[in-house]
Enzyme design. Structure first.
Site, PDB file in Angstrom:
ATOM      1  N   LYS A  54       0.797  -1.206   0.247  1.00 20.47           N
ATOM      2  CA  LYS A  54       0.110  -0.025  -0.022  1.00 20.47           C
ATOM      3  C   LYS A  54       0.993   1.363   0.192  1.00 20.47           C
ATOM      4  O   LYS A  54       0.597   2.520  -0.836  1.00 20.47           O
ATOM      5  CB  LYS A  54      -0.907   0.059   1.348  1.00 20.47           C
ATOM      6  CG  LYS A  54      -2.024  -1.198   1.133  1.00 20.47           C
ATOM      7  CD  LYS A  54      -2.929  -1.074   2.465  1.00 20.47           C
ATOM      8  CE  LYS A  54      -3.738  -2.205   2.545  1.00 20.47           C
ATOM      9  NZ  LYS A  54      -4.386  -2.197   3.678  1.00 20.47           N
ATOM     10  N   SER A  75      -0.844   0.906   6.307  1.00 15.40           N
ATOM     11  CA  SER A  75      -1.054  -0.117   7.148  1.00 15.40           C
ATOM     12  C   SER A  75      -2.000  -1.082   6.834  1.00 15.40           C
ATOM     13  O   SER A  75      -2.865  -1.016   6.201  1.00 15.40           O
ATOM     14  CB  SER A  75      -1.666   0.759   8.625  1.00 15.40           C
ATOM     15  OG  SER A  75      -1.604  -0.068   9.595  1.00 15.40           O
ATOM     16  N   ASP A  76      -1.839  -2.430   7.524  1.00 14.94           N
ATOM     17  CA  ASP A  76      -2.937  -3.540   7.354  1.00 14.94           C
ATOM     18  C   ASP A  76      -2.976  -4.227   8.709  1.00 14.94           C
ATOM     19  O   ASP A  76      -2.170  -3.951   9.494  1.00 14.94           O
ATOM     20  CB  ASP A  76      -2.528  -4.362   6.244  1.00 14.94           C
ATOM     21  CG  ASP A  76      -3.625  -5.240   6.003  1.00 14.94           C
ATOM     22  OD1 ASP A  76      -4.575  -4.633   5.236  1.00 14.94           O
ATOM     23  OD2 ASP A  76      -3.651  -6.321   6.147  1.00 14.94           O
ATOM     24  N   THR A  77      -4.352  -4.470   8.726  1.00 14.89           N
ATOM     25  CA  THR A  77      -4.495  -5.484  10.041  1.00 14.89           C
ATOM     26  C   THR A  77      -5.046  -6.689   9.824  1.00 14.89           C
ATOM     27  O   THR A  77      -5.978  -6.826   9.164  1.00 14.89           O
ATOM     28  CB  THR A  77      -5.390  -4.413  11.258  1.00 14.89           C
ATOM     29  OG1 THR A  77      -5.041  -3.190  11.280  1.00 14.89           O
ATOM     30  CG2 THR A  77      -5.844  -5.443  12.313  1.00 14.89           C
TER      31      THR A  77
END
Length: 196
Positions: A54, A75-77
């Protein structure tokens, strides 16, 4: 209006809220990437790769458009329960099954943060353990009807109604929300962005 200090490569209102909470001025530009896990890819490798992709995609797009060379934060979760990924639900039945499995159990939330600038990309991963109390089928249905779990990894939002399910949290509240502020501040410091 102040000049933006960075670009957030995410449409998440929670991430915008957390960056604003610590007083940062930023632009928002999303990246369209393939979030499909690769064969054999671990949860940590996946969340790290997605955050990085991203960040890099937005950095490259802005460079092509000759936009200001601001650092880009991606960011990624992801959630993990017994080795199974807890991603965004595809519908009520998917969310119900996830929440049932999480009921009375401990799961892990991993959030990766990636910062891309002229010096390259740096990534940090935040790990948290969340224990849910036992949930009833009626609670799961009522929770779904609030609309809150429909676009959340693991089918819940700790900053909303989903907080009443959390019996115990070990780690970072902001990390479970989707942007661990400690790691974010550390990465921003490497790009010369100081919070205070």
């Amino acid at each position: 209006m102040k000049q933006p200090q960075l670009v957030l490569a995410s449409a998440s209102p929670r991430r915008r809220e957390l960056l604003a909470q610590i007083g940062l001025d930023f632009l928002v530009q999303t990246a369209d990437i393939d979030e499909t896990p690769r064969p054999g890819e671990t949860a940590e490798a996946l969340v790290r790769r997605l955050a990085q992709e991203k960040s890099v995609a937005v950095w490259k797009h802005r460079a092509q458009m000759q936009a200001a060379a601001l650092p880009v934060l991606g960011s990624d979760t992801l959630g993990v329960l017994s080795g199974e990924l807890l991603v965004k639900p595809t519908g009520f039945e998917d969310a119900r099954q996830m929440l049932r499995k999480m009921s009375g159990q401990q799961h892990e939330i991993l959030t990766a943060v990636a910062l891309t600038d002229a010096g390259g990309t740096r990534v940090a991963v935040n790990r948290n353990r969340v224990k849910f109390r036992v949930l009833t089928d009626q609670e799961i249905l009522a929770y779904w009807r609030t609309g809150e779990p429909q676009d959340k990894a693991g089918s819940y939002a700790i900053q909303g109604h989903g907080a009443i399910f959390v019996e115990h949290l070990e780690g970072s509240y902001s990390g479970v929300m989707g942007l661990p502020l400690y790691e974010t501040a550390q990465l921003l410091g490497t790009a010369g962005i100081i919070i205070f």
